[in-house]
Design an enzyme around this catalytic site. Structure first.
Site, PDB file in Angstrom:
ATOM      1  CD  GLU A 264      -2.858  -0.486   2.648  1.00 42.33           C
ATOM      2  OE1 GLU A 264      -2.800   0.656   3.163  1.00 42.33           O
ATOM      3  OE2 GLU A 264      -3.504  -1.413   3.148  1.00 42.33           O
ATOM      4  CD  GLU A 318     -11.891   0.673   0.879  1.00 44.02           C
ATOM      5  OE1 GLU A 318     -12.323  -0.383   1.365  1.00 44.02           O
ATOM      6  OE2 GLU A 318     -10.695   1.017   0.947  1.00 44.02           O
ATOM      7  CE  LYS A 321     -10.310   2.387   5.109  1.00 44.12           C
ATOM      8  NZ  LYS A 321      -8.974   2.350   4.511  1.00 44.12           N
ATOM      9  CD  GLU A 327      -7.590   6.113   6.888  1.00 47.72           C
ATOM     10  OE1 GLU A 327      -7.903   4.952   6.588  1.00 47.72           O
ATOM     11  OE2 GLU A 327      -6.421   6.535   6.831  1.00 47.72           O
TER      12      GLU A 327
END
Length: 436
Positions: A264, A318, A321, A327
Site C-alpha cells: 500500500e 471507500e 471507512k 481515509e
C-alpha cells in the site's frame, strides 16, 4: 550453430527484452468498505483499460475473483485476521480455504499471492501473532499439495511500525520486540521465495513535518535532497528512503535477498479541514510521479536498476471507512468509473501530466542540520522517531516536463522501437544471406 538457429535465437532475445518492459510492477488496492461501488464486471473492464497489471484484495470475494478471470491481471487475495487461528490449528481448514478461494478460480483468475492477515505483527493481538506463522505454513502446505507452491506465494502485510529505527535509511532495523517473530517469518519467506509486503506512506511522514521542503521531498518534486549521514547517499524522495530503510532492516536480520513489495501507498485528494496534506494536486503529484518513477526503473539507492512492485491505495474511495475524511478519499476512480484525477494509468499514457521527477539519487558527503521528518509514520501507529536524513544545499531545479539524467522513461510503449528496427535489419540481412 546453423544460421537459422542464430536467427531465431536473436529474435527470441529481442522479444524477451521487449516483453520484460511491461509494467507488472504497478498494482492497485481494491477495497470494498463501501456501499456505492460498481459491479465487479465493470471494474474488471476498467482495469483492463489501464496499465494496472496487479490488484490486491483484502479478502477473497468470489465475484471479484471471477470477474478478473482471463484478464491476465495478477491478484493478491487475503485471508482475514479472524481466520488465522483456525488456519493455524487445523490444516484441513487451511486446505478447505485454499480449495474454496484459490483452486475454484485458478488458473483462469491469475492469483499470485495469498496474504495471510493484515498488519498482524503490530496489531497487539498476541493470539493472532502466535498463530500467524503456523497459519502461513498450513496455507503453504495446502498450495504445495495442489502443486501450486512455486506459482502462488504466501505472505503477510506489515505496517511501517515493524521498524524500530528508520533513520537514516542505511540504519533501518526492526523493532526488537518483534525480532524473534519476524526472524521466523522471514526464514519461512526466504525458504519459499515469498515477498516481504509493507505499507510505506510518505503522506503520513509529511503530516508529521508539514514544511514546504518536506512536501516536495514526499511528492518527488525538485528539492534539495537529504543525505544519509552514514553512507553519504543523497535521497531525493521519501519513498526511496522508506523502502531502503526496510531493505536495511531485512539485511541486518540476514534476509537481504527477500523481495520487498509495497502493498500500500497513496495520497488522499481531500480530507477534513484540520488535516494537513490532503489535496487534489498533492494526490495527483504523488501518485503520478510515483508511477512515472516506477516506470523509469531507476530503483532505490540501495536497490538500483529495478522497480519495487507497488500497489497504489486505492482504486475507489471507500465511503464506509471510519476515521478522518482522508481515509475515505484515497480513490483514483469514482464509482461511476470516471477518473478523480489523471495519474497516468491509461494504456496510452507515457508519463502523467504532473510535476517533474527529482534527480536520480547521487552520493554526497554533505550532512547538515537533521530534518525532523521521520520515515516511519503509518496511519495506525504514529511515531516520533528522530530523523537523521539531513537536507542539503539546493540542487538545480529541473526543466518542467523533462526527466533528469539517469531516470529516462523505459518500459513504455515506445521503448522497443530501436529493437524493432534492429530486428528488421537482422531479418533483411538473414534473408539476403539465405538468397545468396
Amino acid at each position: 550453430m546453423r544460421k537459422s538457429s542464430i536467427f531465431f535465437l536473436i529474435c527470441f532475445l529481442l522479444q524477451y527484452f521487449c516483453s520484460s518492459n511491461s509494467e507488472s510492477f504497478v498494482g492497485v488496492n481494491y477495497g470494498i468498505v463501501a456501499d456505492n461501488l460498481p459491479p465487479p464486471d465493470a471494474t474488471a473492464k476498467l482495469l483492463k483499460s489501464t496499465s494496472i497489471e496487479k490488484v490486491r484484495l483484502y479478502g477473497a470475494d468470489p465475484a471479484i475473483i471471477k470477474a478478473l478471470a482471463n484478464s491476465g491481471i495478477g491478484i493478491v487475495i487475503g485471508a482475514a485476521n479472524g481466520d488465522i487461528p483456525a488456519m493455524a490449528s487445523d490444516p484441513n481448514f487451511a486446505g478447505q480455504w485454499v480449495n474454496s478461494n484459490v483452486m475454484a478460480y485458478y488458473p483462469a483468475s491469475k492469483i499470485i499471492v495469498v496474504s495471510v492477515g493484515n498488519e498482524v505483527v503490530t496489531s497487539g493481538d498476541q493470539n493472532l501473532l502466535s498463530n500467524l506463522l503456523p497459519a502461513m505454513r498450513n496455507v503453504q502446505n495446502a498450495l504445495n499439495s495442489a502443486s501450486l507452491g512455486g506459482k502462488i506465494k504466501v505472505s503477510t502485510v506489515h505496517s511501517m511500525a515493524v521498524l524500530g529505527q528508520s533513520e537514516p535509511p542505511s540504519a533501518g532495523a526492526f523493532n526488537s520486540s518483534f525480532g524473534d517473530t519476524l526472524k521466523a517469518l522471514l526464514q519461512f519467506q526466504s525458504e519459499n521465495s515469498s515477498p516481504f509486503m509493507i505499507n510505506p506512506y510518505p503522506f503520513f511522514a509529511y503530516q508529521s513535518d508539514p514544511r514546504p521542503e518536506t512536501l516536495a521531498f514526499c511528492l518527488f518534486q525538485p528539492n534539495a535532497g537529504r543525505v544519509d549521514s552514514r553512507t553519504g547517499i543523497k535521497y531525493m524522495n521519501m519513498f526511496d528512503a522508506q523502502v531502503d530503510a526496510v531493505h536495511s532492516a531485512l539485511s541486518a536480520m540476514g534476509f537481504k535477498d527477500v523481495e520487498i513489495v509495497v502493498a500500500e501507498t497513496g495520497w488522499p485528494y481531500k480530507g477534513d479541514p484540520n488535516e494537513v496534506g490532503p489535496s487534489l494536486d498533492n494526490a495527483k503529484n504523488y501518485n503520478g510521479n510515483l508511477i512515472n518513477y516506477l516506470r523509469s526503473k531507476v530503483g532505490t539507492p540501495l536497490m538500483p536498476g529495478k522497480s519495487v512492485d507497488t500497489y497504489i491505495f486505492a482504486l475507489y474511495d471507500e465511503n464506509l471507512k471510519p476515521g478522518p475524511g482522508s481515509e475515505r478519499s484515497f480513490g483514483l476512480f469514482r464509482s461511476d468509473l470516471s477518473m478523480i484525477y489523471d495519474a497516468g494509468l491509461s494504456k496510452s499514457a507515457q508519463t502523467p501530466a504532473s510535476t517533474p521527477l527529482t534527480p536520480a539519487p547521487t552520493a554526497s558527503a554533505a550532512t547538515l542540520t537533521p530534518s525532523p521528518t521521520p520515515v516511519m509514520p503509518s496511519p495506525k501507529t504514529p511515531t516520533t522517531t528522530p530523523a537523521i536524513l539531513a537536507p542539503t544545499t539546493p540542487s538545480t531545479p529541473l526543466t518542467p516536463g523533462i526527466l533528469p539524467p539517469g531516470s529516462e522513461i523505459r518500459g513504455t510503449a515506445t521503448s522497443c522501437e530501436p529493437l524493432h528496427s534492429l530486428l528488421l535489419i537482422i531479418v533483411s540481412t538473414y534473408l539476403h544471406e539465405v538468397s545468396t
